[in-house]
Design an enzyme around this catalytic site. Structure first.
Site, PDB file in Angstrom:
ATOM      1  N   SER A  99       0.807  -1.225   0.000  1.00  0.00           N
ATOM      2  CA  SER A  99       0.000   0.000   0.000  1.00  0.00           C
ATOM      3  C   SER A  99       0.841   1.277   0.000  1.00  0.00           C
ATOM      4  O   SER A  99       1.529   1.550  -0.958  1.00  0.00           O
ATOM      5  CB  SER A  99      -0.967  -0.053   1.188  1.00  0.00           C
ATOM      6  OG  SER A  99      -1.863   1.010   1.145  1.00  0.00           O
ATOM      7  N   ASP A 240      -2.153   5.992  -3.410  1.00  0.00           N
ATOM      8  CA  ASP A 240      -1.091   5.224  -2.752  1.00  0.00           C
ATOM      9  C   ASP A 240      -0.696   4.056  -3.680  1.00  0.00           C
ATOM     10  O   ASP A 240      -1.207   3.959  -4.799  1.00  0.00           O
ATOM     11  CB  ASP A 240      -1.544   4.752  -1.363  1.00  0.00           C
ATOM     12  CG  ASP A 240      -2.778   3.867  -1.411  1.00  0.00           C
ATOM     13  OD1 ASP A 240      -3.501   3.914  -2.431  1.00  0.00           O
ATOM     14  OD2 ASP A 240      -3.021   3.114  -0.453  1.00  0.00           O
ATOM     15  N   ASP A 242      -1.318   0.851  -3.937  1.00  0.00           N
ATOM     16  CA  ASP A 242      -2.316  -0.107  -4.445  1.00  0.00           C
ATOM     17  C   ASP A 242      -3.612   0.577  -4.880  1.00  0.00           C
ATOM     18  O   ASP A 242      -4.562  -0.098  -5.280  1.00  0.00           O
ATOM     19  CB  ASP A 242      -2.598  -1.217  -3.420  1.00  0.00           C
ATOM     20  CG  ASP A 242      -3.001  -0.684  -2.058  1.00  0.00           C
ATOM     21  OD1 ASP A 242      -2.987   0.547  -1.867  1.00  0.00           O
ATOM     22  OD2 ASP A 242      -3.336  -1.504  -1.176  1.00  0.00           O
ATOM     23  N   ASP A 244      -6.134   2.063  -3.438  1.00  0.00           N
ATOM     24  CA  ASP A 244      -7.449   2.021  -2.783  1.00  0.00           C
ATOM     25  C   ASP A 244      -7.766   3.378  -2.160  1.00  0.00           C
ATOM     26  O   ASP A 244      -8.913   3.662  -1.844  1.00  0.00           O
ATOM     27  CB  ASP A 244      -7.566   0.885  -1.750  1.00  0.00           C
ATOM     28  CG  ASP A 244      -6.458   0.855  -0.736  1.00  0.00           C
ATOM     29  OD1 ASP A 244      -5.538   1.703  -0.812  1.00  0.00           O
ATOM     30  OD2 ASP A 244      -6.486  -0.029   0.146  1.00  0.00           O
TER      31      ASP A 244
END
Ligand code: MG
Length: 460
Positions: A99, A240, A242, A244
């Protein structure tokens, strides 16, 4: 002790560590064996752009194949895109990502068939299997096979674009900083397909994160802010590693604090719904959420801190027939239940575009419609966290409180959250008020209670 605190490998966001130290192919292989034993079937695997991704994907895949699973390699994709495909197409999934952490980290998240991250009880079972090598290997006749799915990003993009009226971005200029992470191929396409003009930074996938660390904080977003002001974009969006989370700078190049982002998008979603609904968020979120909800006769439902608690609470309230319209965390991780039950950076970028198009106002003007608020965040370092928490609960039990994760004290003009860390010897304190002095006085009051109980604690 809460279930949350009983987990050993899994933190709030899966298993995470530094490559070669606490995150290794051996651990990834064991995770693969355990997940394959617990969730036999067709398992989708995705990853972000980190240099350690291919090694960990290979190790997890090996474990899954050895337990007889069909492994579907989805390549580099945002985690919400993977979750979307798992919900529709697969029995479970694994995302290899750390992340927002720096490039030397990586991690493993397990996704269930409904697209949500694995819950606590199941994660504890999985940990037991990993620690005790408690797997069910397949025989040679039942070994798994590997397939590819190159359509995960396309299906995700299409689903988001189709959630909005065609061409809503027309005449709106947007700047994007993908941070060389998993959003490199998705957010720009989403916003272009919605009709907007898009300028990009860092859309080359690169796990060394050469331009900025994956954490989209104020400092890391300075180049994006500069681009927004140079090209006079309506806003800038960054993700970020990833993708999400989505965080923003406004049309003046000012960083939007994530609790204000939450309130802004909440306002758009509440305004889009005919019926008053429920907004689900952790106890750590700003009271701005409550303020906006009451503008629209909506209400806020609090959960423990952690996106899986938010996602799973939203789903269960909906199953109970409640009108849940929005949720997420005050860190740019926002959840749209009509789309899916996970934090979704691409959808959040599209929703900001919708807001600008629908309200026909600059983002900075929309922000000025929100009251100002002041938040103080502190850490109280002490091994005696239980003593501290019970003293605080005794002290404030006469007031209006929420006690699902630490204690949130609600006053007319302010609120505070005092909450122990799940893994380390400190207690977090958040205090917020619409006026700076009110927040400061409340913090001083809490501090004096803390100092009385544990005089030698260290406050940072
Ligand atoms: Mg993330």
């Amino acid at each position: 002790m809460s279930v949350k605190q009983k987990k050993q490998l899994f933190g709030t966001n899966g298993v995470r560590g530094i490559i070669g130290k606490d995150m290794t192919p051996e651990l990834a292989h064991r995770m693969g064996m355990a997940v394959g034993t617990m969730r036999p079937g067709t398992i989708a695997i995705g990853r972000d752009t980190r240099t350690s991704g291919p090694s960990l994907v290979a190790a997890v895949t090996s474990g899954l194949l050895a337990t007889g699973c069909t492994v579907v390699d989805c390549g580099i994709v945002p985690i919400p895109a993977l979750q979307f495909s798992i919900r529709d197409n697969y029995d479970a999934g694994i995302m290899i990502t750390a992340s927002h952490n720096p490039p030397e980290y990586n991690g493993i998240k397990v996704i269930d068939a409904d697209g949500t991250e694995m819950g606590d009880e199941e994660a504890i079972r999985l940990e037991y299997m990993i620690f005790h090598l408690d797997y069910t290997p397949a025989t040679w006749q039942k070994m798994g096979i590997i397939r590819q799915d190159t359509g995960v990003a396309d299906r995700y993009i299409r689903a988001i674009v189709e959630s909005f009226p065609p061409g809503i971005g027309s005449g709106i200029k947007v700047a994007i900083d993908a941070g060389s992470g998993a959003a490199y191929q998705t957010t720009a396409r989403i916003l272009k397909e919605l009709g907007s003009e898009v300028l990009t930074l860092n859309t080359q996938p690169d796990g060394t994160f050469p331009a900025r660390n994956p954490e989209p904080d104020k400092i890391n977003l300075m180049p994006l802010a500069e681009l927004v002001t140079q090209v006079r974009a309506s806003f800038g969006v960054a993700h970020d590693g990833d993708a999400d989370r989505a965080v923003f700078v406004d049309d003046k190049g000012e960083y939007i604090e994530e609790n204000r982002e939450f309130a802004l998008l909440e306002d758009a979603i509440c305004g889009r719904n005919d019926e008053p609904g429920i907004i689900v968020t952790p106890v750590s979120t700003s009271r701005l959420a409550d303020h906006v909800a009451s503008r629209h006769h909506c209400s806020v439902y609090y959960t423990p801190v952690g996106s899986i608690y938010v996602a799973r609470t939203m789903r269960s309230l909906l199953q109970d027939g409640k009108n849940v319209i929005f949720g997420g965390e005050g860190n740019g991780g926002l959840i749209y239940p009509q789309h899916q039950f996970c934090r979704d950076g691409g959808m959040t970028a599209a929703m900001m575009l919708f807001l600008v198009s629908f309200r026909k106002k600059n983002v900075s003007e929309l922000l000025s419609d929100l009251p100002s608020s002041f938040m103080i965040k502190k850490k109280v370092h002490t091994p005696k966290t239980q003593l501290l928490m019970s003293s605080i609960v005794d002290q404030y039990c006469q007031e209006k409180t929420v006690t699902i994760d630490g204690i949130r004290i609600e006053r007319d003009d302010s609120w505070a959250l005092i909450r122990p860390s799940g893994t380390e010897p400190f207690v977090r304190v958040y205090v917020e008020a619409f006026h700076n002095k009110t927040a400061q006085y409340f913090w001083e009051e809490i501090q004096s209670v803390i100092k009385k109980v544990i005089p030698d604690c260290v406050i940072t």
